[in-house]
Design an enzyme around this catalytic site. Structure first.
Site: not given
Length: 328
Positions: A60, A129
């Protein structure tokens, strides 16, 4: 008008802007060959090719940096994060480069980039998450933050962000909403960032929310209607800039405010909104501003703990009755 799923509304927004402007491209994990982790970018590789629909490594920070550099050199990237929970790895580029470069360059270098993907929890995915990040990014000057609840708003706001915004835009969706259907006009449309939307008119209490918690807000309003309580429901849509004036105008009518959000309570969107309303609208309030947030703890995996931690309709109805002094 057409009724299409949320994911298709997002895809239409990207397709239309990519056909209009060859500077726009999409990059992220699995956006190309796999058609997107949630099939948002399905078919885009076939139309636009691998130079504009770009699969990235699982890095990322790396691909966010490529996108930021491209934006500062005249392109208009869309960077997809598989989830905003993974974007913490790219925070250096978002916080220290994208948000600050316009100021640091004396207004010479803008960064017209859209970072988008699903945000918050999607059920039993565990604590790593399941975090909602609106307040974190809204605390960064130089960023605009959008958090959408339906396909109609998502398409109009995303097209606006891609085409017109010169500042970096944080665009937050939800995995559990991608299949939800919305009425989408056949004609092209854009929605200006920074404008809340009154989803339901009412007179007795104002309920404010955003993203998938709008389902809770509208569900609570429907239950309250059965008991003779008329709730006005407002979708913020954009968290920064925050359209607190629309909320204030509603509170002038209803005299009560309840805020629902998926985030942790400390330093949240509801904290800022409650401060603004009590400061500017104190004389209109007949009860304290109340809010319902996620539990002040990491979200666990067990289904019963997920249900206990997140806002729901029954607790929202109970809170509204409290601000109306209807103890039942």
């Amino acid at each position: 008008m057409r009724q299409i799923p949320f994911r298709e509304a997002i895809r239409e927004a990207m397709n239309e802007e990519m056909r209009r402007d060859d500077r726009v491209f999409l990059m992220g994990e699995e956006v190309a060959e796999y058609n997107g982790a949630y099939k948002v970018s399905q078919g885009m590789l076939a139309e636009f090719g691998p130079r504009r629909i770009i699969d990235t490594p699982i890095s990322e920070l790396g691909f966010a940096a490529v996108g930021v550099g491209a934006a500062q050199n005249g392109l208009r990237p869309i960077v997809e994060f598989m989830t905003w929970n993974f974007a913490t790895l790219a925070l250096d580029q978002i916080l220290n480069t994208a948000s600050k470069m316009l100021a640091m360059s004396g207004g010479q270098i803008s960064c017209p980039i859209v970072f988008r993907g699903p945000n918050g929890s999607a059920g039993q995915l565990g604590a790593q998450h399941s975090t909602a990040f609106e307040a974190l990014y809204a605390n960064i000057p130089g960023l605009k933050v959008v958090s959408v609840s339906n396909g109609y708003d998502a398409k109009g706001l995303l097209k606006q962000a891609i085409r017109y915004e010169e500042d970096p835009v944080i665009f937050m969706e939800s995995e559990v909403s991608y299949g939800d259907k919305s009425e989408i006009p056949d004609e092209e449309y854009y929605i200006e960032l920074g404008k809340a939307d009154v989803k339901k008119q009412g007179n007795d209490v104002t309920i404010v929310s955003f993203n998938k918690m709008m389902k809770v807000a509208l569900g609570a309003a429907a239950e309250l209607e059965k008991e003779g309580v008329s709730a006005e429901v407002i979708d913020l849509r954009t968290i920064r800039p925050l359209d607190w004036m629309t909320v204030l105008e509603s509170v002038k009518k209803t005299n009560r405010l309840v805020i629902i959000e998926e985030e942790w309570p400390f330093g949240s969107v509801s904290s800022e909104l409650a401060y603004r309303i009590q400061k500017e609208g104190f004389d209109y309030l007949d009860a304290p501003v109340r809010r319902i947030t996620a539990a002040d703890a990491p979200l666990h995996y067990a289904a019963n703990l997920v249900a206990a931690a997140l806002p729901d309709v029954p607790r929202t109805v109970k809170l509204v009755k409290e601000v109306m002094y209807l103890r039942k």
